[in-house]
Design a protein around this motif. Structure first.
Motif, PDB file in Angstrom:
ATOM      1  N   ILE A 108      53.842  51.198  74.077  1.00 19.94           N
ATOM      2  CA  ILE A 108      53.949  50.297  75.229  1.00 19.94           C
ATOM      3  C   ILE A 108      52.600  50.088  75.905  1.00 19.94           C
ATOM      4  O   ILE A 108      52.415  49.124  76.645  1.00 19.94           O
ATOM      5  N   MET A 109      51.637  50.968  75.635  1.00 21.79           N
ATOM      6  CA  MET A 109      50.326  50.876  76.273  1.00 21.79           C
ATOM      7  C   MET A 109      49.427  49.843  75.599  1.00 21.79           C
ATOM      8  O   MET A 109      48.496  49.325  76.215  1.00 21.79           O
ATOM      9  N   ILE A 110      49.674  49.538  74.327  1.00 23.99           N
ATOM     10  CA  ILE A 110      48.741  48.756  73.514  1.00 23.99           C
ATOM     11  C   ILE A 110      49.019  47.262  73.621  1.00 23.99           C
ATOM     12  O   ILE A 110      50.150  46.814  73.434  1.00 23.99           O
ATOM     13  N   THR A 111      47.965  46.490  73.896  1.00 23.57           N
ATOM     14  CA  THR A 111      48.094  45.028  73.875  1.00 23.57           C
ATOM     15  C   THR A 111      47.093  44.373  72.931  1.00 23.57           C
ATOM     16  O   THR A 111      47.239  43.197  72.610  1.00 23.57           O
ATOM     17  N   HIS A 112      46.073  45.120  72.478  1.00 23.67           N
ATOM     18  CA  HIS A 112      45.041  44.556  71.607  1.00 23.67           C
ATOM     19  C   HIS A 112      44.674  45.558  70.509  1.00 23.67           C
ATOM     20  O   HIS A 112      44.715  46.774  70.732  1.00 23.67           O
ATOM     21  N   ILE A 113      44.296  45.021  69.347  1.00 25.47           N
ATOM     22  CA  ILE A 113      43.737  45.846  68.276  1.00 25.47           C
ATOM     23  C   ILE A 113      42.434  45.209  67.798  1.00 25.47           C
ATOM     24  O   ILE A 113      42.215  44.007  67.969  1.00 25.47           O
ATOM     25  N   GLY A 114      41.581  46.028  67.202  1.00 21.14           N
ATOM     26  CA  GLY A 114      40.328  45.511  66.665  1.00 21.14           C
ATOM     27  C   GLY A 114      39.711  46.504  65.707  1.00 21.14           C
ATOM     28  O   GLY A 114      40.162  47.651  65.597  1.00 21.14           O
ATOM     29  N   GLY A 115      38.675  46.067  65.014  1.00 17.64           N
ATOM     30  CA  GLY A 115      37.942  46.940  64.116  1.00 17.64           C
ATOM     31  C   GLY A 115      36.701  47.490  64.789  1.00 17.64           C
ATOM     32  O   GLY A 115      36.391  47.172  65.946  1.00 17.64           O
ATOM     33  N   LEU A 116      35.957  48.303  64.051  1.00 17.14           N
ATOM     34  CA  LEU A 116      34.770  48.942  64.611  1.00 17.14           C
ATOM     35  C   LEU A 116      33.750  47.912  65.092  1.00 17.14           C
ATOM     36  O   LEU A 116      33.051  48.136  66.083  1.00 17.14           O
ATOM     37  N   ASP A 117      33.685  46.770  64.400  1.00 16.98           N
ATOM     38  CA  ASP A 117      32.709  45.753  64.779  1.00 16.98           C
ATOM     39  C   ASP A 117      33.053  45.045  66.087  1.00 16.98           C
ATOM     40  O   ASP A 117      32.254  44.263  66.602  1.00 16.98           O
ATOM     41  N   SER A 118      34.223  45.310  66.638  1.00 15.72           N
ATOM     42  CA  SER A 118      34.581  44.724  67.937  1.00 15.72           C
ATOM     43  C   SER A 118      34.439  45.725  69.078  1.00 15.72           C
ATOM     44  O   SER A 118      34.629  45.368  70.245  1.00 15.72           O
ATOM     45  N   SER A 162      37.055  46.075  59.622  1.00 11.30           N
ATOM     46  CA  SER A 162      36.388  45.003  60.355  1.00 11.30           C
ATOM     47  C   SER A 162      37.451  44.032  60.856  1.00 11.30           C
ATOM     48  O   SER A 162      38.248  43.513  60.068  1.00 11.30           O
ATOM     49  N   LEU A 163      37.473  43.794  62.169  1.00 11.74           N
ATOM     50  CA  LEU A 163      38.483  42.899  62.745  1.00 11.74           C
ATOM     51  C   LEU A 163      38.082  42.543  64.168  1.00 11.74           C
ATOM     52  O   LEU A 163      37.741  43.423  64.957  1.00 11.74           O
ATOM     53  N   PRO A 164      38.112  41.255  64.528  1.00 11.04           N
ATOM     54  CA  PRO A 164      37.847  40.894  65.928  1.00 11.04           C
ATOM     55  C   PRO A 164      38.934  41.478  66.828  1.00 11.04           C
ATOM     56  O   PRO A 164      40.078  41.655  66.397  1.00 11.04           O
ATOM     57  N   LEU A 165      38.574  41.777  68.063  1.00  8.12           N
ATOM     58  CA  LEU A 165      39.587  42.235  69.004  1.00  8.12           C
ATOM     59  C   LEU A 165      40.624  41.128  69.178  1.00  8.12           C
ATOM     60  O   LEU A 165      40.284  39.988  69.498  1.00  8.12           O
ATOM     61  N   THR A 166      41.888  41.474  68.962  1.00  6.48           N
ATOM     62  CA  THR A 166      42.949  40.472  68.945  1.00  6.48           C
ATOM     63  C   THR A 166      44.149  40.974  69.731  1.00  6.48           C
ATOM     64  O   THR A 166      44.611  42.100  69.527  1.00  6.48           O
ATOM     65  N   ALA A 167      44.663  40.140  70.621  1.00  5.02           N
ATOM     66  CA  ALA A 167      45.872  40.487  71.368  1.00  5.02           C
ATOM     67  C   ALA A 167      47.088  40.391  70.453  1.00  5.02           C
ATOM     68  O   ALA A 167      47.162  39.506  69.589  1.00  5.02           O
ATOM     69  N   LEU A 168      48.040  41.279  70.651  1.00  6.46           N
ATOM     70  CA  LEU A 168      49.244  41.258  69.816  1.00  6.46           C
ATOM     71  C   LEU A 168      49.983  39.931  69.938  1.00  6.46           C
ATOM     72  O   LEU A 168      50.557  39.445  68.953  1.00  6.46           O
ATOM     73  N   VAL A 177      31.849  47.425  70.503  1.00  2.50           N
ATOM     74  CA  VAL A 177      30.771  47.322  71.493  1.00  2.50           C
ATOM     75  C   VAL A 177      31.124  46.327  72.591  1.00  2.50           C
ATOM     76  O   VAL A 177      31.070  46.643  73.794  1.00  2.50           O
ATOM     77  N   GLN A 178      31.489  45.119  72.206  1.00  5.76           N
ATOM     78  CA  GLN A 178      31.796  44.095  73.201  1.00  5.76           C
ATOM     79  C   GLN A 178      33.071  44.428  73.978  1.00  5.76           C
ATOM     80  O   GLN A 178      33.193  44.087  75.160  1.00  5.76           O
ATOM     81  N   THR A 179      34.000  45.099  73.320  1.00  2.39           N
ATOM     82  CA  THR A 179      35.221  45.507  74.022  1.00  2.39           C
ATOM     83  C   THR A 179      34.894  46.491  75.136  1.00  2.39           C
ATOM     84  O   THR A 179      35.381  46.359  76.268  1.00  2.39           O
TER      85      THR A 179
END
Length: 401
Positions: free
Chosen positions: A319-329, A352-358, A331-333
């Motif tokens: 229930i806590m999670i709204t976004h996932i991403g890879g290592l390359d995202s 490798s994955l951009p930060l993405t909302a579920l 720093v900016q996250t």
């Protein structure tokens, strides 16, 4: 991102791979404050550390000193509050050159094992092991609460059983986890108030807990409302245990105004300004026995409590999670964390994955089939992240080599 070779481990060290690391606001504060942060070394500019302390992964190689306690292939998590005598501020994810969650592989130094802070994780998904650390902080906060009867001096720790709890500014991931724990622990309250100024967060919280039958839940948008107006929403009910989840001085003042006689106020939110202060009514401290405490972090007992409840499925970290991403995202996250809406941002360092909302999966699926399958998995799981989604992601996403 930066690539470098790890040295060969010594006898008192352990080599591990990090599979998941959830991003904490404390990591943002550490990056912004740099050497001024209490846990970050003074020479961090010359000897950088790896950020991230909510990590879960697999042990790859064990030094001879610990082969009787740990085995390669075991899943682990770490209690970052090592509390090393004379070095109390040092912690994984803040202070160590080779240990932090935002890395593919790490070396766990002997201090972690010496302090009994490398813990086995029996959760069925890595993200649950990562989120056990922030959940442990909530267990610690609940345990730090205390109450006593009039004219008696024995303190009873924990929330007041069948009392009233207020979770203020709690629409984010930590507030949601607090409610989940309160609803499923043995010593339950009778009523929980959740406030926030973001109606979307309140709506999500109400949807998540809509099936609750045993504890009365109140969801109030506190934006622009005085304590008196909030009490009008609660039918005049005041609160025995009050937790503050955002460091806003007006909220601290309001929190005390919502307290019942003998109530305990816990300033759970960590301010970044060392001179943070707020107005407190000491008349009520004196005559109404208001007591005020602060809570930060957890210990290994709290983390084990969190892992046990997660293993038994008594609480749901998803229930806590709204976004996932890879290592390359990552720093900016971390740099932009306060500006990114939603709840917990979960990083998978092996991909490798951009930060993405579920809730963006369906739209992203138009350009990437990976998100199409993830959209279907999360949809059948009431929009939440899950073991199945994690396994699919780790199997099919682009790897970081």
């Amino acid at each position: 991102m930066e690539s470098f070779e790890l040295p060969k481990i010594r006898e008192n060290e352990i080599l591990a791979e990090v599979i998941s690391n959830s991003i904490c606001m404390s990591s943002h504060k550490a990056v912004i404050q740099g050497a001024d942060h209490k846990r970050v070394p003074d020479n961090v500019a010359e000897n950088p550390v790896i950020i991230g302390h909510e990590l879960c992964g697999n042990i790859l190689e064990v030094g001879n000193a610990y082969k009787d306690r740990f085995k390669a292939g075991s899943k682990f998590t770490i209690q970052p509050a090592l509390n090393i005598p004379g070095r109390e501020a040092e912690a994984p994810g803040y202070s160590f050159f080779y240990l932090g969650g935002n890395a593919t592989k790490v070396i766990i130094p002997g201090e972690v094992m010496e302090q009994n802070c490398l813990l086995p994780c029996e959760a069925d998904a890595y993200f649950k092991g990562s989120l056990a650390e922030p959940i442990a902080c909530i267990f610690g906060a609940i345990k730090e609460q205390f109450h006593y009867e009039t004219n008696q001096y024995g303190h009873k720790t924990g929330i007041k059983e069948q009392g009233n709890v207020a979770v203020l500014g709690g629409g984010g991931p930590m507030g949601l986890a607090m409610i989940d724990i309160l609803l499923n622990m043995d010593q339950k309250p009778a009523r929980i108030l959740l406030t926030d100024i973001d109606q979307a967060k309140l709506d999500r919280a109400e949807k998540l807990f809509c099936d609750e039958k045993n504890v009365e839940l109140l969801f109030v948008n506190s934006g622009g409302r005085t304590a008196a107006e909030i009490l009008a929403q609660t039918g005049g009910v005041r609160f025995d245990d009050v937790f503050i989840f955002v460091p806003v001085k007006e909220l601290v003042t309001q929190a005390q105004q919502l307290m019942a006689p003998g109530g305990c106020l816990n300033f759970f939110a960590g301010p970044s300004q060392k001179n943070f202060s707020a107005e407190i009514n000491f008349y009520d401290v004196h005559y109404n026995r208001h007591h005020i405490i602060g809570s930060a972090g957890s210990n290994s007992e709290d983390l084990l409590d969190a892992l046990r409840m997660i293993k038994k499925n008594r609480i749901n970290p998803a229930i806590m999670i709204t976004h996932i991403g890879g290592l390359d995202s990552a720093v900016q996250t971390i740099l932009n964390l306060p500006k990114i809406p939603g709840g917990k941002k979960l990083i998978y360092p092996q991909i490798s994955l951009p930060l993405t909302a579920l809730d963006e999966f369906e739209e992203k699926a138009k350009a990437d089939t990976l998100f199409g399958e993830l959209a279907q998995i999360t949809k059948k799981n009431n929009g939440l992240w899950s073991k199945e989604a994690e396994e699919y992601l780790l199997k099919n996403a682009e790897r970081i080599e």
